[in-house]
Design an enzyme around this catalytic site. Sequence first.
Site, PDB file in Angstrom:
ATOM      1  N   ASP A  97      -3.830  -4.768   4.622  1.00 36.86           N
ATOM      2  CA  ASP A  97      -4.780  -4.020   3.801  1.00 36.86           C
ATOM      3  C   ASP A  97      -6.200  -4.413   4.144  1.00 36.86           C
ATOM      4  O   ASP A  97      -6.509  -5.609   4.266  1.00 36.86           O
ATOM      5  CB  ASP A  97      -4.572  -4.382   2.316  1.00 36.86           C
ATOM      6  CG  ASP A  97      -3.914  -3.273   1.544  1.00 36.86           C
ATOM      7  OD1 ASP A  97      -4.112  -2.092   1.890  1.00 36.86           O
ATOM      8  OD2 ASP A  97      -3.199  -3.593   0.571  1.00 36.86           O
ATOM      9  N   GLU A 106      -7.419   2.470   1.427  1.00 38.01           N
ATOM     10  CA  GLU A 106      -7.287   3.303   0.227  1.00 38.01           C
ATOM     11  C   GLU A 106      -8.367   4.390   0.238  1.00 38.01           C
ATOM     12  O   GLU A 106      -9.527   4.097   0.542  1.00 38.01           O
ATOM     13  CB  GLU A 106      -7.454   2.442  -1.033  1.00 38.01           C
ATOM     14  CG  GLU A 106      -6.327   1.446  -1.214  1.00 38.01           C
ATOM     15  CD  GLU A 106      -6.450   0.648  -2.508  1.00 38.01           C
ATOM     16  OE1 GLU A 106      -7.316   0.951  -3.348  1.00 38.01           O
ATOM     17  OE2 GLU A 106      -5.661  -0.307  -2.662  1.00 38.01           O
ATOM     18  N   GLU A 119       0.953   6.379  -4.093  1.00 43.33           N
ATOM     19  CA  GLU A 119       1.246   5.452  -5.194  1.00 43.33           C
ATOM     20  C   GLU A 119       1.093   6.136  -6.551  1.00 43.33           C
ATOM     21  O   GLU A 119       0.057   6.755  -6.840  1.00 43.33           O
ATOM     22  CB  GLU A 119       0.305   4.224  -5.121  1.00 43.33           C
ATOM     23  CG  GLU A 119       0.560   3.256  -6.286  1.00 43.33           C
ATOM     24  CD  GLU A 119       0.023   1.854  -6.083  1.00 43.33           C
ATOM     25  OE1 GLU A 119      -0.483   1.532  -5.001  1.00 43.33           O
ATOM     26  OE2 GLU A 119       0.132   1.073  -7.049  1.00 43.33           O
ATOM     27  N   LYS A 152      -4.399  -0.814   6.564  1.00 44.31           N
ATOM     28  CA  LYS A 152      -4.199   0.210   5.517  1.00 44.31           C
ATOM     29  C   LYS A 152      -5.507   0.354   4.747  1.00 44.31           C
ATOM     30  O   LYS A 152      -6.176  -0.651   4.463  1.00 44.31           O
ATOM     31  CB  LYS A 152      -3.054  -0.174   4.577  1.00 44.31           C
ATOM     32  CG  LYS A 152      -2.891   0.818   3.414  1.00 44.31           C
ATOM     33  CD  LYS A 152      -1.545   0.698   2.724  1.00 44.31           C
ATOM     34  CE  LYS A 152      -1.464  -0.385   1.697  1.00 44.31           C
ATOM     35  NZ  LYS A 152      -2.441  -0.288   0.598  1.00 44.31           N
ATOM     36  N   ASP A 185      -3.261  -6.270  -0.290  1.00 42.88           N
ATOM     37  CA  ASP A 185      -4.269  -7.044  -1.020  1.00 42.88           C
ATOM     38  C   ASP A 185      -3.783  -7.329  -2.449  1.00 42.88           C
ATOM     39  O   ASP A 185      -4.470  -8.002  -3.223  1.00 42.88           O
ATOM     40  CB  ASP A 185      -5.648  -6.371  -0.993  1.00 42.88           C
ATOM     41  CG  ASP A 185      -5.661  -5.005  -1.657  1.00 42.88           C
ATOM     42  OD1 ASP A 185      -4.575  -4.502  -2.020  1.00 42.88           O
ATOM     43  OD2 ASP A 185      -6.760  -4.434  -1.805  1.00 42.88           O
ATOM     44  N   SER A 186      -2.556  -6.881  -2.776  1.00 43.83           N
ATOM     45  CA  SER A 186      -1.881  -7.358  -3.984  1.00 43.83           C
ATOM     46  C   SER A 186      -1.752  -8.879  -3.921  1.00 43.83           C
ATOM     47  O   SER A 186      -1.518  -9.543  -4.937  1.00 43.83           O
ATOM     48  CB  SER A 186      -0.491  -6.712  -4.118  1.00 43.83           C
ATOM     49  OG  SER A 186       0.200  -6.779  -2.888  1.00 43.83           O
TER      50      SER A 186
END
Length: 280
Positions: free
Chosen positions: A85, A117, A184, A115, A46-47
């Site tokens: 993401d 978080e 990260e 993915k 999602d960057s």
Amino acid sequence: MQQKKLTIPDIKNRKNGTPIAELTAYDYPWAKAVDAAGIDVVLVGDSLGMVVLGHPDTVSVTMDEMIHHTKAVVRGVERALVITDMPFGSYNSSIPAAINNATRILKEGRADAVKIEGGVSMAPTVAAIVRAGIPVQGHIGLTPQTATSLGGFKVQGKSAQAAKQLLDDAKAMEDAGCFSIVLEAIPAPLAERITQAISIPTIGIGAGPNCDGQVLVIHDLVGLYDRFTPKFVKQFAAINEPIAAALAQYKVEVESRAFPTEAHSFTMKSEELDKLLRLY
Ligand code: KIV
């Protein structure tokens, strides 16, 4: 020759083996290039929101945007595992919503995995998604979607207590059924400790050399994102420079009529041209 597609067990079996190379891609040409380079995992991160869509952070990225870009990436990949993401808000409201959105990413986007978080508090959601048959890569440490709560884009786990929390987070993700986990922006000795403590591969980004693999944002790696470069990024190329030079040269040649030449133009038969001239 068609390449054999990597599977979740292939990635899991790389624990303590040859490090896994993971890299983001957001569209067809970059996905093709990344896959052709033999990168093992393509992450539709999602960057995307920052490096492609120009947002200041990843928070506003939507499910539809992630699916749209995943489809393009999947069309460019033969061998790599494709992970997408789950964007902010797509898994944190309720477990049924999380399963529904993760399902969309596989069914509509055709990604191989998602993915997510989060640590201990996200474990029940991750476990439910895994039970629904969807492979999950975890992501702990600096979690960009909640960077504001973490005090910004800062290194995490620097105190013994914060480091212990991250160890607990990693174990919770392993127990929830993640097949791998991104670490990260955490101290290298902590990443090494987590890597030794869990049985699934750890993928570091700003987590030192002793993880089971590494991931970077491709725009950082090739020098295409100029707003902010974290300390952990190594720029392997500066392709912004030849791109800028090519664009400037294009402008010069258009303005001077040096481009296009005959080589870039189409002709027509002279009798047809004569007929046209007689018509007007
Ligand atoms: O969104 C992303 O690109 C990521 C990587 C930085 C791991 O989450």
